[in-house]
Design a protein around this motif. Structure first.
Motif, short mmCIF file in Angstrom:
data_model
loop_
_atom_site.label_atom_id
_atom_site.label_comp_id
_atom_site.label_asym_id
_atom_site.label_seq_id
_atom_site.Cartn_x
_atom_site.Cartn_y
_atom_site.Cartn_z
N PRO A 379 0.81 -1.23 0.00
CA PRO A 379 0.00 0.00 0.00
C PRO A 379 0.83 1.27 0.00
N ALA A 380 2.01 1.24 0.63
CA ALA A 380 2.85 2.44 0.67
C ALA A 380 3.33 2.81 -0.74
N TRP A 381 3.82 1.81 -1.49
CA TRP A 381 4.28 2.09 -2.84
C TRP A 381 3.12 2.41 -3.76
N ARG A 382 1.96 1.75 -3.54
CA ARG A 382 0.80 2.08 -4.35
C ARG A 382 0.38 3.53 -4.11
N PHE A 399 -2.38 5.16 1.51
CA PHE A 399 -1.51 5.40 2.67
C PHE A 399 -2.22 5.05 3.97
N ALA A 400 -3.54 5.23 4.00
CA ALA A 400 -4.29 5.02 5.24
C ALA A 400 -4.41 3.55 5.62
N GLU A 401 -3.93 2.65 4.77
CA GLU A 401 -4.01 1.23 5.10
C GLU A 401 -3.02 0.83 6.18
N SER A 402 -2.09 1.69 6.50
CA SER A 402 -1.13 1.41 7.57
C SER A 402 -1.15 2.56 8.57
N GLU A 403 -0.61 2.30 9.75
CA GLU A 403 -0.64 3.27 10.84
C GLU A 403 0.75 3.76 11.20
#
Length: 524
Positions: A379-382, A399-403
């Protein structure tokens, strides 16, 4: 070349012993005489055995042994030449530090030393198209103007804004400039070059350059002449000394010679033609090639070429039979009958060799940000790919998929593009909760707060104008400006180039405020 031949994984060569061992065991197992010789007398065994006529010398076990031997050599990684690792920049990063001491406005070089230095930088950018360049300015203090960027037009925009008037501290501190530039290049994966453009160096700088142990190459281009010239001021006049006489600034030739003899820095003086620019660009590439040969290259694994003889040997395992033959024809016909299925087969073939993230990275490196966003599983690279594609809301969702702190930091950057300053402030605050000492997040938080304050002020002014209040009677509070103005730093996977284009103040004003804040923060 032959002298460099070796194996990257030599322990795999131990598998070579398995090939003759397999032949021996299988041959012994199929030898009827050896199986019965301990049970039947030899003179009787000769009459009981019926030997097969025309015994084949080439058997399936030999094919298997050959495959094992070749595969062992391939897995060991034979090599004799070097290569550069993937995803490493092909060109060296360049950091240019420009001296903004008042003497750089001397007119011994037309139009002034500083303006000539700016022209030289533009020529360097034109010769290094696509390469990353960072810009620094220094006088009594040293500051980053722009982080590494491949956007030449952006670099030229802020280059034009440089002048001695924007520097908060008088004097010259070349050693401090070297320290700041080295700090900015510390996280780069490839070595770079630091180019100083100045009309002289102080004694402490000579010592600092002589003790420099970094991996970046140092270059100094002296701007000026030994005869010198008067120094222009911002109001169009000329700089004077305490007695009222004009200051006549000369190029510090002795200081440059001392620097060259005491350090590894390459020193040259400005020329009227492009010889100095050509020399600089050539030395940058030479230094880059030398540095990468020292530590950033790796041996090219040629073992994969042996997969060809392995495949050829493997063909001997096939036997004639309509089942295998027609199955191959059937699969080929199905793939050729439908282009969509053929494309799907291509994708499946790529999937055998590259992970989705690796496929996304390939598309990202080729500038296909939309395509890379569809490939990336991370998700970060996406989110980074969507950010580069200008799809900021989708980038925020990714970006919101991780904390993590980086996730909130990137969300804040994307929110600023959407002019959602309140949400951006909240995102930067969340990033600082998880990583309190992150200077980039602090500076971007200050920018977001400044933008929000300006936006609120504009709305308040608009309301006052509608109410018939004279704007000249409004009292402004400038106390909140401290710490709220800075350029965006390259702290995440994306660069600051796109964001900085949206700043609604002049580059010179922005840099002057930024430098003043940084100078106050570093003052003990």
């Amino acid at each position: 070349m032959i002298a460099d031949f070796h194996f990257l994984r030599p322990l795999w060569l131990l598998a070579l012993f398995a090939a003759p061992l397999l032949v021996f065991l299988v041959s012994r197992r199929s030898d009827v005489r050896s199986q019965w010789q301990d049970m039947i007398a030899p003179h009787l065994l000769d009459h009981l055995l019926i030997e097969k006529g025309g015994k084949r010398r080439f058997q399936p076990v030999h094919i298997t042994a050959a495959v094992i031997a070749v595969a062992a050599i391939a897995a060991a990684g034979p090599t004799w030449q070097r290569e550069r690792p993937p995803f490493v920049e092909d060109t060296a990063p360049l950091a240019i530090a420009i001296d903004l001491n008042p003497t750089m406005n001397a007119t011994d070089i037309s139009p002034t030393r500083l303006e000539r230095a700016k022209l030289k930088v533009q020529d360097i950018l034109n010769l290094r198209k696509g390469s990353r360049t960072a810009l620094f300015a220094y006088a009594g203090s040293a500051h980053m103007v722009l982080p590494l960027s491949d956007d030449a037009s952006l670099v030229k925009t802020y280059l034009a804004a440089l002048s001695p008037q924007i520097m908060p501290v008088d004097g010259k501190n070349t050693a401090k400039a070297l320290q700041e530039v080295e700090k900015a290049l510390a996280n780069e994966t490839v070595p770079g070059t630091i180019l100083f453009m100045t009309d002289g160096v102080e004694h402490s700088a000579v010592q600092a350059f002589g003790q420099y142990q970094g991996r970046n190459a140092l270059m100094v281009l002296g701007i000026g002449t030994a005869e010198g010239g008067p120094v222009k001021t911002a109001d169009g006049g000329f700089l004077t000394d305490a007695s009222g006489g004009r200051v006549h600034a000369k190029l510090d030739v002795d200081g440059l010679k001392a620097l060259q003899s005491a350090s590894k820095a390459e020193v040259a003086t400005v020329t009227a033609d492009d010889a100095d620019v050509t020399w600089i660009v050539r030395r940058i590439q030479t230094n880059f090639a030398a540095k990468t040969a020292e530590g950033l290259t790796r041996w090219h694994d040629t073992g994969w070429w042996l997969t060809i003889p392995i495949a050829v040997i493997g063909l001997f395992w096939f036997r004639r039979g309509w089942t295998v033959r027609w199955a191959v024809y059937l699969v080929a016909a199905m793939l050729l009958a439908d282009t969509d299925r053929a494309a799907a087969a291509d994708n499946r073939f790529i999937d055998l060799w590259l992970t989705p993230d690796q496929q996304g990275r390939r598309a990202f490196e080729h500038g296909d940000f939309q395509g890379s966003a569809e490939k990336f599983a991370d998700p970060a690279w996406r989110g980074v790919a969507l950010y580069r594609a200008g799809q900021f809301q989708d980038a925020i969702d990714a970006f919101a998929e991780s904390e993590t702190a980086e996730s909130y930091y990137n969300q804040g950057n994307a929110l600023l593009h959407l002019d959602k300053t309140e949400e951006a402030i909240a995102a930067y605050q969340q990033a600082l909760k998880r990583r309190p000492d992150w200077p980039d997040a602090k500076k971007n938080l200050a920018i977001a707060q400044k933008l929000k304050a300006d936006k609120d002020k504009q709305e308040k002014d608009a309301q006052q104008e509608q109410a018939g209040i004279d704007p000249d009677e409004v009292q402004f509070d400038d106390k909140g400006k401290k710490g709220k103005e800075a350029t965006m730093q390259q702290g995440g996977p994306q660069t600051a180039d796109m964001w900085m284009r949206n700043i609604q103040v002049s580059p010179a004003e922005l840099l002057a405020r930024k430098f003043a804040i940084e100078a106050k923060e570093t003052t003990p």
